[in-house]
Design a protein around this motif. Structure first.
Motif, PDB file in Angstrom:
ATOM      1  N   ALA A  32       0.844  -1.199   0.000  1.00  0.00           N
ATOM      2  CA  ALA A  32       0.000   0.000   0.000  1.00  0.00           C
ATOM      3  C   ALA A  32       0.877   1.247   0.000  1.00  0.00           C
ATOM      4  CB  ALA A  32      -0.930  -0.001   1.207  1.00  0.00           C
ATOM      5  N   ALA A  33       1.966   1.228   0.778  1.00  0.00           N
ATOM      6  CA  ALA A  33       2.887   2.366   0.791  1.00  0.00           C
ATOM      7  C   ALA A  33       3.497   2.589  -0.583  1.00  0.00           C
ATOM      8  CB  ALA A  33       3.978   2.135   1.835  1.00  0.00           C
ATOM      9  N   ALA A  34       3.817   1.503  -1.303  1.00  0.00           N
ATOM     10  CA  ALA A  34       4.395   1.625  -2.644  1.00  0.00           C
ATOM     11  C   ALA A  34       3.399   2.257  -3.613  1.00  0.00           C
ATOM     12  CB  ALA A  34       4.840   0.254  -3.142  1.00  0.00           C
ATOM     13  N   ILE A  35       2.118   1.912  -3.480  1.00  0.00           N
ATOM     14  CA  ILE A  35       1.084   2.510  -4.333  1.00  0.00           C
ATOM     15  C   ILE A  35       1.001   4.013  -4.075  1.00  0.00           C
ATOM     16  CG2 ILE A  35      -1.411   2.637  -4.743  1.00  0.00           C
ATOM     17  CD1 ILE A  35      -1.515  -0.394  -4.300  1.00  0.00           C
ATOM     18  N   LEU A  36       0.992   4.410  -2.817  1.00  0.00           N
ATOM     19  CA  LEU A  36       0.926   5.838  -2.485  1.00  0.00           C
ATOM     20  C   LEU A  36       2.143   6.583  -3.024  1.00  0.00           C
ATOM     21  CD1 LEU A  36      -0.403   5.677   1.179  1.00  0.00           C
ATOM     22  CD2 LEU A  36      -1.685   6.305  -0.868  1.00  0.00           C
ATOM     23  N   ASP A  37       3.332   5.999  -2.885  1.00  0.00           N
ATOM     24  CA  ASP A  37       4.532   6.647  -3.403  1.00  0.00           C
ATOM     25  C   ASP A  37       4.441   6.841  -4.908  1.00  0.00           C
ATOM     26  OD1 ASP A  37       5.609   6.754  -0.881  1.00  0.00           O
ATOM     27  OD2 ASP A  37       6.813   4.922  -1.113  1.00  0.00           O
ATOM     28  N   ARG A  38       3.948   5.824  -5.610  1.00  0.00           N
ATOM     29  CA  ARG A  38       3.851   5.911  -7.069  1.00  0.00           C
ATOM     30  C   ARG A  38       2.832   6.962  -7.493  1.00  0.00           C
ATOM     31  NH1 ARG A  38       2.750   0.934  -8.016  1.00  0.00           N
ATOM     32  NH2 ARG A  38       0.531   1.074  -8.499  1.00  0.00           N
ATOM     33  N   VAL A  39       1.684   6.991  -6.818  1.00  0.00           N
ATOM     34  CA  VAL A  39       0.640   7.955  -7.169  1.00  0.00           C
ATOM     35  C   VAL A  39       1.085   9.387  -6.852  1.00  0.00           C
ATOM     36  CG1 VAL A  39      -1.660   8.747  -6.521  1.00  0.00           C
ATOM     37  CG2 VAL A  39      -1.270   6.325  -6.977  1.00  0.00           C
ATOM     38  N   ASP A  40       1.702   9.579  -5.691  1.00  0.00           N
ATOM     39  CA  ASP A  40       2.104  10.928  -5.278  1.00  0.00           C
ATOM     40  C   ASP A  40       3.213  11.506  -6.142  1.00  0.00           C
ATOM     41  OD1 ASP A  40       0.231  10.919  -3.294  1.00  0.00           O
ATOM     42  OD2 ASP A  40       1.620  10.385  -1.675  1.00  0.00           O
ATOM     43  N   THR A  41       3.992  10.666  -6.795  1.00  0.00           N
ATOM     44  CA  THR A  41       5.120  11.151  -7.613  1.00  0.00           C
ATOM     45  C   THR A  41       4.916  10.898  -9.093  1.00  0.00           C
ATOM     46  OG1 THR A  41       6.301   9.044  -7.332  1.00  0.00           O
ATOM     47  CG2 THR A  41       6.714  10.767  -5.689  1.00  0.00           C
ATOM     48  N   MET A  42       3.689  10.579  -9.498  1.00  0.00           N
ATOM     49  CA  MET A  42       3.437  10.231 -10.898  1.00  0.00           C
ATOM     50  C   MET A  42       3.600  11.452 -11.798  1.00  0.00           C
ATOM     51  SD  MET A  42       0.044   8.430 -12.577  1.00  0.00           S
ATOM     52  CE  MET A  42       0.275   6.974 -11.548  1.00  0.00           C
ATOM     53  N   PRO A  43       4.456  11.369 -12.824  1.00  0.00           N
ATOM     54  CA  PRO A  43       4.608  12.490 -13.761  1.00  0.00           C
ATOM     55  C   PRO A  43       3.315  12.736 -14.532  1.00  0.00           C
ATOM     56  CG  PRO A  43       6.435  10.932 -13.945  1.00  0.00           C
ATOM     57  CD  PRO A  43       5.392  10.277 -13.092  1.00  0.00           C
ATOM     58  N   GLN A  44       3.110  13.964 -14.960  1.00  0.00           N
ATOM     59  CA  GLN A  44       1.886  14.331 -15.655  1.00  0.00           C
ATOM     60  C   GLN A  44       1.698  13.527 -16.932  1.00  0.00           C
ATOM     61  OE1 GLN A  44      -0.492  16.237 -14.583  1.00  0.00           O
ATOM     62  NE2 GLN A  44      -1.761  16.126 -16.431  1.00  0.00           N
ATOM     63  N   GLU A  45       2.786  13.285 -17.669  1.00  0.00           N
ATOM     64  CA  GLU A  45       2.644  12.559 -18.938  1.00  0.00           C
ATOM     65  C   GLU A  45       2.226  11.108 -18.709  1.00  0.00           C
ATOM     66  OE1 GLU A  45       7.111  12.759 -17.932  1.00  0.00           O
ATOM     67  OE2 GLU A  45       5.333  14.064 -17.851  1.00  0.00           O
ATOM     68  N   VAL A  46       2.656  10.503 -17.588  1.00  0.00           N
ATOM     69  CA  VAL A  46       2.235   9.140 -17.266  1.00  0.00           C
ATOM     70  C   VAL A  46       0.761   9.134 -16.892  1.00  0.00           C
ATOM     71  CG1 VAL A  46       2.556   7.208 -15.677  1.00  0.00           C
ATOM     72  CG2 VAL A  46       4.546   8.452 -16.552  1.00  0.00           C
ATOM     73  N   PHE A  47       0.340  10.118 -16.097  1.00  0.00           N
ATOM     74  CA  PHE A  47      -1.063  10.194 -15.705  1.00  0.00           C
ATOM     75  C   PHE A  47      -1.966  10.404 -16.923  1.00  0.00           C
ATOM     76  CE2 PHE A  47      -4.789  12.636 -14.359  1.00  0.00           C
ATOM     77  CZ  PHE A  47      -5.333  11.745 -13.454  1.00  0.00           C
ATOM     78  N   GLU A  48      -1.543  11.229 -17.857  1.00  0.00           N
ATOM     79  CA  GLU A  48      -2.368  11.497 -19.041  1.00  0.00           C
ATOM     80  C   GLU A  48      -2.573  10.241 -19.878  1.00  0.00           C
ATOM     81  OE1 GLU A  48      -0.377  14.695 -20.996  1.00  0.00           O
ATOM     82  OE2 GLU A  48      -1.169  16.238 -19.637  1.00  0.00           O
ATOM     83  N   ARG A  49      -1.599   9.331 -19.880  1.00  0.00           N
ATOM     84  CA  ARG A  49      -1.743   8.109 -20.666  1.00  0.00           C
ATOM     85  C   ARG A  49      -2.824   7.193 -20.106  1.00  0.00           C
ATOM     86  NH1 ARG A  49       4.061   8.050 -21.088  1.00  0.00           N
ATOM     87  NH2 ARG A  49       4.199   6.382 -19.521  1.00  0.00           N
ATOM     88  N   LEU A  50      -3.169   7.383 -18.832  1.00  0.00           N
ATOM     89  CA  LEU A  50      -4.200   6.548 -18.222  1.00  0.00           C
ATOM     90  C   LEU A  50      -5.596   6.885 -18.715  1.00  0.00           C
ATOM     91  CD1 LEU A  50      -3.058   6.458 -14.473  1.00  0.00           C
ATOM     92  CD2 LEU A  50      -2.586   4.799 -16.273  1.00  0.00           C
ATOM     93  N   HIS A  51      -5.735   8.003 -19.408  1.00  0.00           N
ATOM     94  CA  HIS A  51      -7.068   8.462 -19.785  1.00  0.00           C
ATOM     95  C   HIS A  51      -7.723   7.554 -20.817  1.00  0.00           C
ATOM     96  CE1 HIS A  51     -10.354  11.255 -19.906  1.00  0.00           C
ATOM     97  NE2 HIS A  51     -10.222  11.439 -21.195  1.00  0.00           N
ATOM     98  N   GLY A  52      -6.947   6.839 -21.601  1.00  0.00           N
ATOM     99  CA  GLY A  52      -7.551   5.928 -22.565  1.00  0.00           C
ATOM    100  C   GLY A  52      -6.663   5.704 -23.762  1.00  0.00           C
ATOM    101  N   ALA A  53      -7.005   4.683 -24.542  1.00  0.00           N
ATOM    102  CA  ALA A  53      -6.241   4.349 -25.738  1.00  0.00           C
ATOM    103  C   ALA A  53      -7.140   3.671 -26.749  1.00  0.00           C
ATOM    104  CB  ALA A  53      -5.066   3.442 -25.388  1.00  0.00           C
TER     105      ALA A  53
END
Length: 583
Positions: free
Chosen positions: A336-357
């Protein structure tokens, strides 16, 4: 976290018909296998206090037999969400090199580990250190795996049995400033896996992999949380072959359908890895039902332990946790701590890719002016369109980070225990499909012309009327009010649709998709909610080549025909020997 990409699955270095999987074939399926291993391990909001995280370990759990059968024998089924004491995979193997063929099996599971926080030598539920760090008592788990490799000839002569156990142990972690300690303890896991083979014909064998929990059972009324300490959790199996290849149990070649139905899969179901096709060099047999060639979407940055949910939604909601909620989640479990670390430091370009494909849309090429298209404005001809092949259909637009789990009832899948799967639906002969060689009905796709706006522009759907448009199928124009028999295709068909094979229905509308394909909306004749669904606009959708027109004079009261009967499923008890089962 994973999905089935329409354009193929995981890539294997082995070529079809070649020597078999490369040494890294299992590793290439590793991301999907890990998603299965940790599915439901810890769910959003990833806090111990959350209700959903108080009842855990729901998939592929193998308990000691006497405990799980204290109230009666387990009921075999393909779904791994039911507790059991064993797990069995059966699959078909095509042998390409009889003299040197080998089978490789890797069994993977989680071993539960109790994390107990202690203060001054006594167990406590939580402890806050002088630095403000919170430590919580919680159940963790460690991944375990065991590998078996044997010549096919040995498996045909009687098989091989190996232990897939895990030792007991205890680890002690002192906390800073002598605030206390964390004790992690594990009980011994006792289990074994047996791999056998049965020759069905020259060049074709049935492989069986059976894993059983052999640990002594706790007392019959021991709570489940305690019994889990001796259980294999999220048990699944990777099966590979050299000099051989496996057959799809979801979409087998026509000549092997009867043998596939005879395969007995209990509390698990095998799907192909490797490149797309009806055979492959490796199988993943999982307690969660997957499609052939599952693959982790490249846009997914990491596991969220909830593959049926959408990464973007979970990521956004995790970002919105309060500081106090995040502190509790971090104290709950390192994952759970690893998930929080990844979400809190996620770059904007990585987050934008989650929107769909969108993976497989192709541009439409103008073929004729709009007023000359059959079914177009001013044209007297109904639209004739062959359905687009499954591999040309656009993938779902949404988050790529999810496993496409089959929604069909588990006991109706081919090879499922307890129920024979329906026989493959009758297919319309190829030469009778509109546009096929020798067919009088030419294919006309709904491609835009220079005179018609693109589908996303205003006026792009002018001249189309779903309730009055028609499409030719075997020379019969089908439209609103037409009666048909459902013949869903094996490859590319929705799992739910497969169970409607042979049923009769009424067409409600004809829809032209943006990629030029056509789907017909239908309501089932024997559906008691048909009128309500029609009012709501809830339909089943089929391609034209999945429908068989009924005679115009057919009675509306004609009973719905059942799907073709299947051969009875072969069922054996755990006491039968491989030789007896072959008789």
């Amino acid at each position: 976290m994973a999905e089935a990409l329409a354009d193929g699955g995981t890539k294997s270095a082995a070529q079809k018909g070649g020597p078999g999987p490369s040494p890294g074939a299992f590793e290439q399926l590793g991301a999907v296998a890990d998603a299965v291993l940790y599915e439901g391990y810890l769910l959003y909001p990833y806090r111990r206090s959350s209700t959903k995280n108080r009842v855990r370990w729901q998939f592929g759990v193998l308990f000691p037999r006497d405990w799980v059968e204290a109230d009666g024998p387990v009921t075999p089924g393909v779904s791994g969400s039911a507790d059991s004491w064993y797990q069995q995979t059966e699959c078909l193997l095509r042998v390409r090199q009889p003299d040197s063929a080998r089978v490789r099996v890797r069994v993977r599971y989680l071993q539960m580990q109790r994390k107990q926080v202690e203060e001054a030598g006594r167990p406590v539920e939580s402890l806050r250190g002088d630095d403000g760090t919170v430590h919580l008592t919680f159940d963790e788990a460690l991944p375990r795996e065991c590998e078996i490799e044997a010549p096919l000839d040995e498996l045909l002569r009687g098989g091989r049995t190996v232990a897939v156990s895990a030792a007991a142990g205890e680890d002690v972690e002192p906390l800073p400033d002598d605030a206390g300690r964390v004790v992690r303890s594990r009980e011994e896991i006792c289990a074994e896996t047996t791999v056998t083979a049965e020759r069905l014909s020259d060049g074709l064998c049935r492989i069986r992999v059976r894993t059983t929990n052999t640990a002594p059972a706790p007392a019959p009324r021991t709570p489940r949380d305690e019994a889990l300490r001796r259980a294999l959790i999220a048990t699944h199996t990777l099966i590979g072959g050299s000099g051989a290849e496996f057959v799809s149990l979801i979409d087998p070649p026509a000549d092997l359908e009867a043998l596939v139905r005879a395969c007995r899969n209990e509390f698990t179901f095998p799907v192909l890895g490797g490149e797309a096709g009806d055979t492959g060099p490796v199988l993943l047999s999982a307690p969660i039902i997957l499609p052939d060639h599952p693959q982790v979407a490249p846009e997914s940055p990491g596991d969220l332990h909830d593959a049926a949910e959408i990464d973007e939604i979970l990521t956004l909601r995790t970002m919105l946790l309060t500081d106090e909620e995040k502190r509790e989640a971090r104290a709950t479990d390192p994952r759970a701590a690893a998930i929080l670390d990844r979400v809190d430091t996620m770059p904007q370009e990585v987050f934008e890719r989650l929107h769909g494909a969108v993976r497989s849309l192709t541009p439409a090429t103008p073929t004729a002016s709009a007023d000359r298209l059959p079914g177009g404005v001013g044209s007297p001809d109904p639209v004739a369109s062959a359905a687009a092949p499954a591999d040309r259909m656009p993938d779902a637009v949404g988050s790529p980070a999810q496993v496409n789990l089959a929604a069909a009832p588990a006991d109706r899948l081919p090879g499922a225990a307890g129920s024979p799967a329906p026989a493959a639906p009758a297919r319309t002969p190829a030469e009778r499909l509109p546009g096929a060689l020798g067919s009088p009905d030419p294919v006309t796709f709904g491609a835009a012309s220079a005179d018609r706006p693109a589908w996303w522009q205003e006026g792009g759907d002018d001249g189309l009327s779903p309730t009055t448009d028609t499409v030719l199928v075997d020379g019969v124009p089908l439209g609103g009010g037409s009666r048909v028999r459902l013949r869903p295709r094996g490859r590319g068909a929705d799992a739910q649709d497969m169970f409607l094979a042979g049923r009769t229905a009424e067409v409600a509308a004809v829809f032209h998709d943006v990629d030029g394909s056509v789907h017909l909306a239908v309501t089932l004749d024997d559906d008691p909610a048909a009128e309500l669904n029609n009012w709501y606009g809830r339909f089943h959708y089929f391609r034209p080549d999945e429908l068989e027109p009924l005679e115009p004079a057919g009675s509306p009261d004609e009973p719905s025909a059942p799907a073709p009967a299947a051969a009875p499923a072969r069922h054996t008890s755990d006491s039968e020997t491989p030789a007896a089962e072959a008789e």
